[in-house]
Design a protein around this motif. Structure first.
Motif, mmCIF file in Angstrom:
data_model
loop_
_atom_site.group_PDB
_atom_site.id
_atom_site.type_symbol
_atom_site.label_atom_id
_atom_site.label_comp_id
_atom_site.label_asym_id
_atom_site.label_seq_id
_atom_site.Cartn_x
_atom_site.Cartn_y
_atom_site.Cartn_z
ATOM 1 N N ARG A 69 -29.871 2.984 64.215
ATOM 2 C CA ARG A 69 -30.829 2.237 65.046
ATOM 3 C C ARG A 69 -31.952 3.153 65.526
ATOM 4 O O ARG A 69 -33.108 2.754 65.588
ATOM 5 C CB ARG A 69 -30.100 1.608 66.234
ATOM 6 C CG ARG A 69 -30.928 0.595 66.991
ATOM 7 C CD ARG A 69 -30.135 -0.130 68.078
ATOM 8 N NE ARG A 69 -29.067 -0.961 67.504
ATOM 9 C CZ ARG A 69 -27.757 -0.710 67.615
ATOM 10 N NH1 ARG A 69 -27.331 0.335 68.294
ATOM 11 N NH2 ARG A 69 -26.858 -1.498 67.076
ATOM 12 N N GLN A 70 -31.635 4.406 65.844
ATOM 13 C CA GLN A 70 -32.653 5.360 66.289
ATOM 14 C C GLN A 70 -33.668 5.635 65.185
ATOM 15 O O GLN A 70 -34.846 5.822 65.454
ATOM 16 C CB GLN A 70 -32.014 6.666 66.736
ATOM 17 C CG GLN A 70 -31.271 6.566 68.039
ATOM 18 C CD GLN A 70 -30.555 7.856 68.401
ATOM 19 O OE1 GLN A 70 -30.649 8.850 67.684
ATOM 20 N NE2 GLN A 70 -29.831 7.846 69.498
ATOM 21 N N ASP B 55 -35.741 2.150 64.852
ATOM 22 C CA ASP B 55 -36.566 1.837 66.018
ATOM 23 C C ASP B 55 -37.302 3.053 66.563
ATOM 24 O O ASP B 55 -37.630 3.109 67.740
ATOM 25 C CB ASP B 55 -35.695 1.240 67.125
ATOM 26 C CG ASP B 55 -35.077 -0.076 66.722
ATOM 27 O OD1 ASP B 55 -35.659 -0.767 65.865
ATOM 28 O OD2 ASP B 55 -34.000 -0.415 67.263
#
Length: 110
Positions: free
Chosen positions: A76-77, A80
């Motif tokens: 996710r890092q 996003d």
């Protein structure tokens, strides 16, 4: 007997992955090992496989490649990432590489 329609797609993906791995290893072994997150023994094996062996290995019904992130949060890092687009690929590479560093006992990476 009904066959799973995804088996052919898995085979195609596996074969593409194996061929790419061999090309990367022949071009720059150290960089390829880092990107593929493999050790010397696996690199030796992959580079030694014949076309027939690659095809046989690709035909398994299991994916040979996997997500490089340790967790969904790490992935996710990468997805996003709010950083400047010019540096985002560097930040993404560091996040994805931290998994292999931690698994090899390289210490804590923030």
């Amino acid at each position: 007997m009904k066959t799973n329609p995804h088996v052919a797609e898995i085979r195609e993906l596996n074969l593409g992955y194996l061929l790419l791995a061999q090309r990367l290893l022949h071009h720059d072994r150290a960089e390829a090992m880092f990107r593929l997150k493999i050790d010397d023994e696996m690199a030796d094996l992959l580079t030694s496989l014949s076309a027939q062996q690659l095809s046989r290995l690709a035909s398994t019904n299991q994916l040979l490649c996997h997500f490089g992130g340790e967790s969904a949060e790490q992935l996710r890092q990468v997805v996003d990432n709010p950083r400047d687009q010019g540096l985002s690929h560097i930040h993404s590479s560091l996040l994805m590489a931290s998994r292999s560093m931690l698994s090899e006992g390289g210490g804590h990476v923030d």
